[in-house]
Design an enzyme around this catalytic site. Structure first.
Site, mmCIF file in Angstrom:
data_model
loop_
_atom_site.group_PDB
_atom_site.id
_atom_site.type_symbol
_atom_site.label_atom_id
_atom_site.label_comp_id
_atom_site.label_asym_id
_atom_site.label_seq_id
_atom_site.Cartn_x
_atom_site.Cartn_y
_atom_site.Cartn_z
ATOM 1 N N GLY A 169 0.818 -1.212 0.000
ATOM 2 C CA GLY A 169 0.000 0.000 0.000
ATOM 3 C C GLY A 169 0.849 1.259 0.000
ATOM 4 O O GLY A 169 0.563 2.221 -0.732
ATOM 5 N N ASP A 170 1.890 1.282 0.807
ATOM 6 C CA ASP A 170 2.797 2.427 0.843
ATOM 7 C C ASP A 170 3.515 2.606 -0.489
ATOM 8 O O ASP A 170 3.645 3.723 -1.000
ATOM 9 C CB ASP A 170 3.830 2.232 1.951
#
Length: 411
Positions: A172-173
């Site tokens: 996600g990052d």
């Protein structure tokens, strides 16, 4: 810096990184690899918490030497008025600011978008947060794993009827960082026309959600809620993981030493070649399986036929047979497999850098690959505050003033 006689793609671009940990720093890492001058601001004394994450060597994270390569480290207390003023002076000369604090944090310090863009109308600001700068959830803390869950990925990860599992990296990052870089480059292109900057609002959950393919139209158009499916790819057949025979000729059960192959035979012509290669010409010729929709209605039958064949053979044999038949096939690589793979090496995806004390370290290469102005790696991550004096000298801050700020813990 010039590479092969050509200036790098982002040479002359000035970037100030106010983020920490993963998303913001990953975005600025990508810019730095292509020639941008990235000044990373870290808290004095402790630095970016990533310095102590995952596996450490010589008291520093080995990850650090990837995430922070090509950057200059400025140790600066953003909570101090003197530190905030230094940021403003840096921003006056910057093209891009990247930050991943919770919304409102920079505004509290007088370093928000409105304040900084008023000083530098051409400024581009990448703002990465859990839920974005607006909306009812904006003030919630949000790490990548929460974004992956809200974005829909976590629900699909794993096997039906079992607890969901996370992808083994901070996907996600990293996706948010990529969207941040795309947004910054789009804004740079637009600035050529207008002369004005803008900010890019990136939310972790949205970056994941954008990857979810047909999830929403299938729900809205056919009332289908996609469910977890293990190693299979629902509605795309065959595409799965298949167990091979063990070294002792035993291919049943689970346990240490099991070997799997991944086979993607979901193209119409590929499927025919796959079936012929495993001795199932009857399935290759079956009119029900000419196209994907028919194959998907009988996925269990087709997967069973493939699994029956792979269980009889060692993995190397399966790979050889299917590669010869031009069927996409592979197996799950470990780190050991990656660093030994000749294709990785030929594509310069494993590079060796020099650390202090003459030590070397293998790290991932640079992407994307530009033909004329490629990226580069200038060693590992900097020591905390390694470039503080250089950066302050460039701003015209005299050494006496620097000494006073050091005594106060501002730098």
């Amino acid at each position: 810096m010039a590479v092969n006689g050509n200036a790098q793609a982002l040479a002359g671009l000035k970037v100030v990184e106010l983020g920490q940990l993963i998303a913001g720093p990953f975005a600025s890492k990508l810019l730095g690899e292509f020639g941008a001058d990235v000044i990373k601001i870290e808290p004095p004394g402790t630095g970016d918490p990533l310095r102590k994450w995952r596996v450490l060597k010589d008291d520093t994270s080995l990850w650090w030497h990837v995430q922070t390569r090509n950057k200059r480290s400025l140790a600066l207390d953003l909570r101090a008025e003197e530190g905030q003023e230094i940021v403003r002076r840096l921003v006056d000369e910057a093209d891009i600011v990247i930050e991943n604090f919770r919304p409102g944090t920079l505004e509290k310090w007088g370093l928000g978008w409105e304040a900084l863009s008023e000083r530098n109308p051409g400024l581009i600001m990448v703002r990465i947060s859990g839920y974005g700068q607006t909306g009812p959830y904006r003030d919630r803390p949000g790490f990548g794993v929460i974004g992956e869950a809200m974005g829909g990925l976590r629900y699909l990860s794993g096997h039906a009827g079992q607890p969901s599992v996370r992808v083994g990296i901070s996907i996600g990052d990293s996706l948010s960082a990529l969207y941040g870089v795309i947004g910054a480059l789009l804004a740079l292109q637009e600035r050529h026309r207008s002369g004005r900057g803008q900010y890019i609002d990136v939310a972790l959950y949205e970056s994941v959600f954008a990857m979810m393919e047909s999830l929403i139209p299938e729900y809205d158009g056919a009332e289908v809620i996609r469910e977890p499916s293990g190693s299979a790819l629902p509605g795309i057949t065959p595409s799965n993981a298949y167990l091979c025979a063990s070294a002792e000729g035993e291919g049943e059960g689970e346990g240490e030493g099991e070997e799997y192959v991944l086979i993607a035979g979901n193209g119409d012509s590929i499927f025919k070649r796959l079936m012929a290669a495993i001795g199932r010409q009857d399935l290759a010729d079956d009119p029900r399986f000419v196209h994907n929709d028919g194959r998907s209605r009988h996925a269990e039958l087709i997967d069973g036929a493939i699994a029956d064949w792979t269980r009889q053979h060692r993995r190397d044999y399966v790979l050889d047979v299917l590669e010869s038949a031009h069927v996409p096939v592979g197996y799950p690589y470990t780190a050991k497999d990656i660093v030994a793979d000749p294709h990785y090496l030929a594509r310069e995806m494993i590079e060796t850098i020099q650390l202090g004390g003459g030590e070397t370290l293998k790290v991932p290469g640079v992407l994307p690959k530009l033909s004329r102005t490629p990226g580069r790696i200038d060693g590992g991550g900097p020591a905390l505050g390694q470039h503080t004096q250089d950066v302050l000298d460039e701003l015209g801050i005299d050494r006496e003033t620097q000494a006073k700020m050091r005594e106060k813990g501002v730098i």
